[in-house]
Design an enzyme around this catalytic site. Structure first.
Site, mmCIF file in Angstrom:
data_model
loop_
_atom_site.group_PDB
_atom_site.id
_atom_site.type_symbol
_atom_site.label_atom_id
_atom_site.label_comp_id
_atom_site.label_asym_id
_atom_site.label_seq_id
_atom_site.Cartn_x
_atom_site.Cartn_y
_atom_site.Cartn_z
ATOM 1 N N TRP A 138 52.081 0.204 2.169
ATOM 2 C CA TRP A 138 51.798 0.598 0.659
ATOM 3 C C TRP A 138 51.451 2.217 0.739
ATOM 4 O O TRP A 138 51.740 2.741 -0.146
ATOM 5 C CB TRP A 138 50.570 -0.060 0.331
ATOM 6 C CG TRP A 138 51.014 -1.544 0.034
ATOM 7 C CD1 TRP A 138 50.585 -2.645 0.941
ATOM 8 C CD2 TRP A 138 51.991 -2.187 -0.830
ATOM 9 N NE1 TRP A 138 51.445 -3.726 0.338
ATOM 10 C CE2 TRP A 138 52.081 -3.501 -0.701
ATOM 11 C CE3 TRP A 138 52.690 -1.457 -1.801
ATOM 12 C CZ2 TRP A 138 52.975 -4.212 -1.339
ATOM 13 C CZ3 TRP A 138 53.505 -2.492 -2.404
ATOM 14 C CH2 TRP A 138 53.622 -3.334 -2.329
ATOM 15 N N ASP B 185 43.770 3.496 -3.105
ATOM 16 C CA ASP B 185 44.460 2.276 -3.512
ATOM 17 C C ASP B 185 43.668 1.036 -3.008
ATOM 18 O O ASP B 185 43.541 0.646 -1.775
ATOM 19 C CB ASP B 185 45.731 2.353 -3.142
ATOM 20 C CG ASP B 185 46.325 0.906 -3.273
ATOM 21 O OD1 ASP B 185 45.944 0.049 -3.884
ATOM 22 O OD2 ASP B 185 47.632 0.705 -3.195
ATOM 23 N N LYS C 281 45.198 -9.746 -7.188
ATOM 24 C CA LYS C 281 44.635 -10.397 -5.855
ATOM 25 C C LYS C 281 43.069 -10.822 -6.170
ATOM 26 O O LYS C 281 42.944 -12.065 -6.032
ATOM 27 C CB LYS C 281 44.771 -9.118 -4.634
ATOM 28 C CG LYS C 281 45.938 -8.873 -4.663
ATOM 29 C CD LYS C 281 46.367 -7.417 -3.952
ATOM 30 C CE LYS C 281 47.683 -6.972 -4.220
ATOM 31 N NZ LYS C 281 48.765 -8.031 -3.404
HETATM 32 N N1 PMP Z 1 49.127 -1.474 -3.204
HETATM 33 C C1 PMP Z 1 48.800 -2.553 -2.257
HETATM 34 C C2 PMP Z 1 47.574 -2.008 -1.307
HETATM 35 C C3 PMP Z 1 49.218 -3.902 -2.233
HETATM 36 O O1 PMP Z 1 48.985 -4.756 -1.927
HETATM 37 C C4 PMP Z 1 50.169 -3.939 -3.465
HETATM 38 C C5 PMP Z 1 50.989 -5.199 -3.824
HETATM 39 N N2 PMP Z 1 50.769 -6.093 -3.048
HETATM 40 C C6 PMP Z 1 50.735 -2.888 -4.371
HETATM 41 C C7 PMP Z 1 50.034 -1.656 -4.080
HETATM 42 C C8 PMP Z 1 51.829 -2.724 -5.308
HETATM 43 O O2 PMP Z 1 51.192 -3.508 -6.369
HETATM 44 P P1 PMP Z 1 51.831 -4.081 -7.724
HETATM 45 O O3 PMP Z 1 52.939 -5.387 -7.291
HETATM 46 O O4 PMP Z 1 50.986 -4.353 -8.605
HETATM 47 O O5 PMP Z 1 52.716 -2.973 -8.018
#
Ligand code: PMP
Length: 360
Positions: A102, A172, A196
């Site tokens: 991420w 994040d 989540k």
């Molecule tokens: N950052 C993290 C730490 C994540 O776990 C995720 C999704 N698993 C995201 C960003 C991306 O999120 P989204 O699918 O809501 O765009």
């Protein structure tokens, strides 16, 4: 209904109490004659739901008055673009910590708008840890410092808050927000996709210090301007109303359970059930550095990967779902967010032991 435990990384398990309340209120919210889904976002009923959700989140996280709480769409991924567009504020460089998948996505997106300085990376050990701050090369001229405080795929959680002086710190927190108390005043901006630990997919929460907004990159679309959303209390356009309603129910429930300090105690207990077992066996192993073991996302591998499919098949037949690791890393992963009951983790540990016994 058969008892299942859903270990998905997201969209993920929601509290049973919240689902039942939403079910009861589905066709007629509080005598309004309408479902929340049918309400005008500017009507008094929904305005009260939105205000309640924000107030409860502020109380839970102790969000100071000089921060705005925004209820947006676009997922955490949209924040990868909104952050540079809004926070560069005339500068052309930003600092990013790279602790995994991420972080990498956030970095790639930011590179479209500015020069990214990677302050440190854990690529040398397959993203299994977070480099300590004495190994970071911070740039005092950076517009902000971004980090992923819990890497959902690698299961790497940071239990300390970086010190970045006057340079705003961005986090994040998608996969561990609300799992424990954090000092919001240490951050310039915190963001999280809801799917989540908060509520349904489609809602993204941004908590941003007010003085950081209002100076966007030229050409920034109106919808990607924090100030527009802040000035309109997240009602510039139609917000994700049903997601906000469910998030509000989750916030109320967390408050009733004693808030984030109480959640942290439970989350430590749940995570330790798994980690203690992994430490006591050779049959499974856990790749994450001890000091960064996430309490929310717990990756593990079987020593003999030829057993992976059989493991997943048997787990599934016991109602233990979504244990397959992320497609980019393989192995297994158990995501145990706030809404995963302790019995769910205990049932998983019992299955792990039994599978080990039957296969050694
Ligand atoms: N950052 C993290 C730490 C994540 O776990 C995720 C999704 N698993 C995201 C960003 C991306 O999120 P989204 O699918 O809501 O765009």
């Amino acid at each position: 209904m058969t008892q299942i435990y859903n270990f998905s990384a997201g969209p993920a398990v929601l509290p049973k109490e919240v689902l039942l309340q939403a079910q009861a209120e589905m066709p007629d919210w509080h005598g309004s004659g309408m479902s929340v889904m049918e309400m005008s976002h500017r009507g008094k009923e929904f305005m009260s739901i939105a205000a309640g959700a924000e107030a409860d989140l502020r109380e839970l996280m102790g969000i100071p008055a000089n921060y705005k709480v925004l209820f947006l769409q676009g997922g955490a991924s949209m924040q990868f673009s909104m952050i540079p567009m809004n926070l560069l504020r005339g500068k052309n460089k930003a600092d990013y910590l790279n602790t995994g998948e991420w972080s990498k996505k956030a970095i790639q997106e930011a590179q479209k708008y500015c020069k990214v300085n990677v302050v440190a990376s854990s690529a040398d050990r397959n993203f299994s840890y977070a480099p300590m701050q004495d190994q970071w090369q911070l740039d005092p001229e950076a517009a902000y410092v971004h980090h992923t405080s819990n890497e959902t795929i690698g299961g790497v959680e940071m239990f300390w808050t970086p010190q970045t002086g006057d340079v705003p710190l961005v986090a994040d927190m998608s996969s561990h927000i609300l799992s424990r108390p954090v000092d919001v005043s240490k951050f310039g901006l915190i963001y999280a996709g809801a799917q989540k630990n908060i509520g349904p997919a489609g809602l993204t929460i941004v908590i941003v210090r007010k003085d950081l907004i209002g100076e966007t990159l030229p050409g920034t679309p109106t919808m990607l301007d924090y100030k527009i959303h802040a000035d309109n209390d997240s009602m510039y356009n139609t917000p994700p109303t049903y997601g906000m309603y469910i998030a509000g129910l989750v916030f109320k429930l967390l408050k009733a359970k004693g808030g984030l300090a109480a959640m942290e105690k439970i989350n430590i207990r749940k995570a330790n059930l798994l980690y203690d077992y992994f430490d006591a066996t050779d049959f499974y192993s856990c790749p994450t550095a001890r000091e960064n073991r996430s309490r929310m996302n717990i990756p593990f591998t079987l020593k003999n990967p030829a057993l992976d499919d059989e493991f997943l098949k048997q787990a599934q037949s016991r109602g233990l779902l979504q244990l397959k690791g992320h497609r980019s890393v393989g192995g297994m992963r158990a995501s145990i967010y706030n809404a995963m009951p302790e019995e769910g983790v205990a049932t998983l540990v019992a299955f792990l032991k039994e599978f080990e016994k039957n296969n050694t």
